[in-house]
Design a protein around this motif. Structure first.
Motif, PDB file in Angstrom:
ATOM      1  N   SER A 214       0.841  -1.193   0.000  1.00  9.59           N
ATOM      2  CA  SER A 214       0.000   0.000   0.000  1.00  9.59           C
ATOM      3  C   SER A 214       0.877   1.244   0.000  1.00  9.59           C
ATOM      4  CB  SER A 214      -0.916   0.023   1.228  1.00  9.59           C
ATOM      5  OG  SER A 214      -1.561   1.280   1.355  1.00  9.59           O
ATOM      6  N   ASP A 215       0.436   2.275  -0.720  1.00 11.04           N
ATOM      7  CA  ASP A 215       1.148   3.558  -0.723  1.00 11.04           C
ATOM      8  C   ASP A 215       0.581   4.534   0.300  1.00 11.04           C
ATOM      9  OD1 ASP A 215       3.013   2.972  -2.709  1.00 11.04           O
ATOM     10  OD2 ASP A 215       1.591   3.437  -4.309  1.00 11.04           O
ATOM     11  N   SER A 216      -0.395   4.095   1.079  1.00  9.55           N
ATOM     12  CA  SER A 216      -1.042   4.991   2.035  1.00  9.55           C
ATOM     13  C   SER A 216      -0.097   5.339   3.183  1.00  9.55           C
ATOM     14  CB  SER A 216      -2.307   4.345   2.596  1.00  9.55           C
ATOM     15  OG  SER A 216      -2.869   5.154   3.611  1.00  9.55           O
ATOM     16  N   ASP A 217      -0.215   6.575   3.676  1.00  8.43           N
ATOM     17  CA  ASP A 217       0.477   6.951   4.904  1.00  8.43           C
ATOM     18  C   ASP A 217      -0.533   7.411   5.962  1.00  8.43           C
ATOM     19  OD1 ASP A 217      -0.310   9.376   3.864  1.00  8.43           O
ATOM     20  OD2 ASP A 217       1.690  10.268   3.817  1.00  8.43           O
ATOM     21  N   ASP A 218      -1.813   7.060   5.758  1.00  7.31           N
ATOM     22  CA  ASP A 218      -2.847   7.399   6.728  1.00  7.31           C
ATOM     23  C   ASP A 218      -2.672   6.537   7.978  1.00  7.31           C
ATOM     24  OD1 ASP A 218      -5.425   8.526   7.637  1.00  7.31           O
ATOM     25  OD2 ASP A 218      -6.102   6.462   7.393  1.00  7.31           O
ATOM     26  N   PRO A 219      -2.476   7.162   9.155  1.00  8.35           N
ATOM     27  CA  PRO A 219      -2.216   6.381  10.373  1.00  8.35           C
ATOM     28  C   PRO A 219      -3.293   5.340  10.668  1.00  8.35           C
ATOM     29  CG  PRO A 219      -1.754   8.701  10.763  1.00  8.35           C
ATOM     30  CD  PRO A 219      -2.407   8.617   9.416  1.00  8.35           C
ATOM     31  N   ALA A 220      -4.563   5.685  10.460  1.00 12.15           N
ATOM     32  CA  ALA A 220      -5.627   4.727  10.751  1.00 12.15           C
ATOM     33  C   ALA A 220      -5.506   3.494   9.858  1.00 12.15           C
ATOM     34  CB  ALA A 220      -6.993   5.384  10.580  1.00 12.15           C
ATOM     35  N   GLU A 221      -5.216   3.679   8.582  1.00 13.14           N
ATOM     36  CA  GLU A 221      -5.052   2.533   7.686  1.00 13.14           C
ATOM     37  C   GLU A 221      -3.863   1.677   8.101  1.00 13.14           C
ATOM     38  OE1 GLU A 221      -5.204   3.165   3.498  1.00 13.14           O
ATOM     39  OE2 GLU A 221      -6.622   4.832   3.655  1.00 13.14           O
ATOM     40  N   LEU A 222      -2.778   2.320   8.522  1.00 15.89           N
ATOM     41  CA  LEU A 222      -1.593   1.578   8.942  1.00 15.89           C
ATOM     42  C   LEU A 222      -1.885   0.749  10.195  1.00 15.89           C
ATOM     43  CD1 LEU A 222       1.222   4.252   8.438  1.00 15.89           C
ATOM     44  CD2 LEU A 222       0.322   2.593   6.805  1.00 15.89           C
ATOM     45  N   LEU A 223      -2.587   1.327  11.144  1.00 13.10           N
ATOM     46  CA  LEU A 223      -2.899   0.598  12.371  1.00 13.10           C
ATOM     47  C   LEU A 223      -3.873  -0.547  12.116  1.00 13.10           C
ATOM     48  CD1 LEU A 223      -3.115   3.495  14.983  1.00 13.10           C
ATOM     49  CD2 LEU A 223      -1.166   2.037  14.401  1.00 13.10           C
ATOM     50  N   ARG A 224      -4.817  -0.345  11.189  1.00 13.08           N
ATOM     51  CA  ARG A 224      -5.709  -1.447  10.822  1.00 13.08           C
ATOM     52  C   ARG A 224      -4.923  -2.592  10.183  1.00 13.08           C
ATOM     53  NH1 ARG A 224      -9.692   2.732   9.946  1.00 13.08           N
ATOM     54  NH2 ARG A 224      -8.895   3.129   7.852  1.00 13.08           N
ATOM     55  N   PHE A 225      -3.942  -2.234   9.372  1.00 11.42           N
ATOM     56  CA  PHE A 225      -3.079  -3.253   8.761  1.00 11.42           C
ATOM     57  C   PHE A 225      -2.318  -4.012   9.842  1.00 11.42           C
ATOM     58  CE2 PHE A 225       1.002  -4.624   7.003  1.00 11.42           C
ATOM     59  CZ  PHE A 225       0.606  -5.317   5.874  1.00 11.42           C
ATOM     60  N   ALA A 226      -1.854  -3.303  10.873  1.00 12.08           N
ATOM     61  CA  ALA A 226      -1.119  -3.943  11.966  1.00 12.08           C
ATOM     62  C   ALA A 226      -1.991  -4.961  12.694  1.00 12.08           C
ATOM     63  CB  ALA A 226      -0.610  -2.883  12.945  1.00 12.08           C
ATOM     64  N   ILE A 227      -3.230  -4.588  12.964  1.00 11.23           N
ATOM     65  CA  ILE A 227      -4.141  -5.504  13.661  1.00 11.23           C
ATOM     66  C   ILE A 227      -4.420  -6.734  12.800  1.00 11.23           C
ATOM     67  CG2 ILE A 227      -6.523  -5.767  14.468  1.00 11.23           C
ATOM     68  CD1 ILE A 227      -6.371  -2.904  15.493  1.00 11.23           C
ATOM     69  N   ASP A 228      -4.649  -6.523  11.516  1.00  8.87           N
ATOM     70  CA  ASP A 228      -4.908  -7.647  10.610  1.00  8.87           C
ATOM     71  C   ASP A 228      -3.698  -8.570  10.523  1.00  8.87           C
ATOM     72  OD1 ASP A 228      -6.574  -8.864   8.305  1.00  8.87           O
ATOM     73  OD2 ASP A 228      -4.633  -8.458   7.357  1.00  8.87           O
ATOM     74  N   ALA A 229      -2.500  -7.972  10.390  1.00  8.22           N
ATOM     75  CA  ALA A 229      -1.288  -8.781  10.278  1.00  8.22           C
ATOM     76  C   ALA A 229      -1.031  -9.562  11.562  1.00  8.22           C
ATOM     77  CB  ALA A 229      -0.092  -7.887   9.954  1.00  8.22           C
TER      78      ALA A 229
END
Length: 309
Positions: A17-32
């Protein structure tokens, strides 16, 4: 017969992902984390210039997928590789890049240096807390302790910083744009604001004041794009009584003088009136809707940086 252990091949980091939106990054962390393991890499020190602010993240999954930025894109794959090693060892680590780094082949274009703290997520409770707060459009904070290798909820600070031995990250809701106006200018601002990732709320002239007030918080810009002062007065009064970080109104300098006289007659103080950016926008005058929209959104972005640096 001797048995030779099979060689374990580490995953290859792959940006997903090219996103740098903190909420998207944290959602990715929870999923991973739910799929196996994850690491949260955080920019905790800047030496000289840097492309990102303190507290910026790269999130890495155990299978090599990663997203986020702690630089302009030149060290993220290396950060992901270090995070994969940290997950394999089960221990946090802090790595330097650029100036002062042992990685001589990784040079930051700005000539500076950064330090990145890599935390192997043991649980995601604190991360979920941040997402819950952001979902309610509330700021949140996380305190990372390199010594204890923990990530805990804390009160948000004005900006990301070291607080004694802990690094405190700050998370704020995204920019909301409350638009009022039935003009082509309003339609164009709404379209470009949505493309920029802003939360766009359109308020009609006859909507209840309460509905407008409920949409406005400290992370909101109010944009009034009317060609008639009578049409804007209701929502303008609501905006001036709100915590909005930006209030802008369409109209010439002469029109704004009339607006000021009207607000003064309604007992608004000079400090309140001075919150209005009019003529609206960062540059002008403009003669087409697209130029005006770009001017308005640039002004909002600049004001947000000042308000929530």
């Amino acid at each position: 017969m001797d048995q030779t252990p099979a060689t374990i091949t580490a995953p290859i980091p792959v940006r997903v992902s090219d996103s740098d939106d903190p909420a998207e990054l944290l959602r990715f962390a929870i999923d991973a984390h739910g799929r196996g393991a994850a690491a949260l890499a955080t920019l905790v020190d800047i030496r000289g210039g840097a492309a990102r602010t303190l507290g910026s993240h790269v999130v890495v999954a155990a299978d090599g997928r990663f997203c986020g930025y702690v630089s302009g894109g030149c060290v993220e794959a290396a950060v992901a590789s270090e995070a994969l090693l940290a997950m394999t060892e089960g221990r946090d680590r802090t790595v330097k890049f650029g100036d002062g780094s042992p990685f001589f082949d990784i040079v930051l274009p700005c000539g500076g240096g950064i330090s990145v703290a890599i935390h192997v997520l043991r649980d995601v409770g604190a991360v979920q807390h941040v997402l819950d707060r952001l979902g309610r459009r509330r700021a949140a904070g996380l305190a990372y302790s390199p010594e204890r290798q923990t990530l805990e909820v804390t009160d948000p600070r004005p900006r990301a910083c070291w607080l004694e031995e802990d690094f405190v990250g700050v998370y704020r809701p995204g920019t909301r744009v409350v638009l009022s106006g039935q003009t082509i200018e309003a339609q164009t601002v709404a379209r470009l604001a949505a493309v920029a990732g802003y939360d766009v709320v359109i308020r009609g002239r006859d909507e209840e004041h309460r509905a407008a007030a409920d949409s406005i918080d400290p992370f909101t810009a109010v944009v009034l794009l009317h060609h008639d002062l009578d049409a804007e007065i209701a929502i303008l009064k609501t905006a001036l009584r709100s915590p909005a970080f930006y209030i802008g109104a369409l109209g010439s300098t002469r029109t704004h003088r009339r607006r000021v006289e009207r607000l003064a007659a309604l007992a608004f103080g000079q400090d309140e009136i001075d919150r209005i950016k009019a003529p609206i926008g960062m540059f002008g005058p403009t003669r087409d809707a697209t130029s005006l929209a770009l001017s308005v959104l640039a002004d909002i972005a600049a004001a947000r940086l000042v308000a929530h640096a």
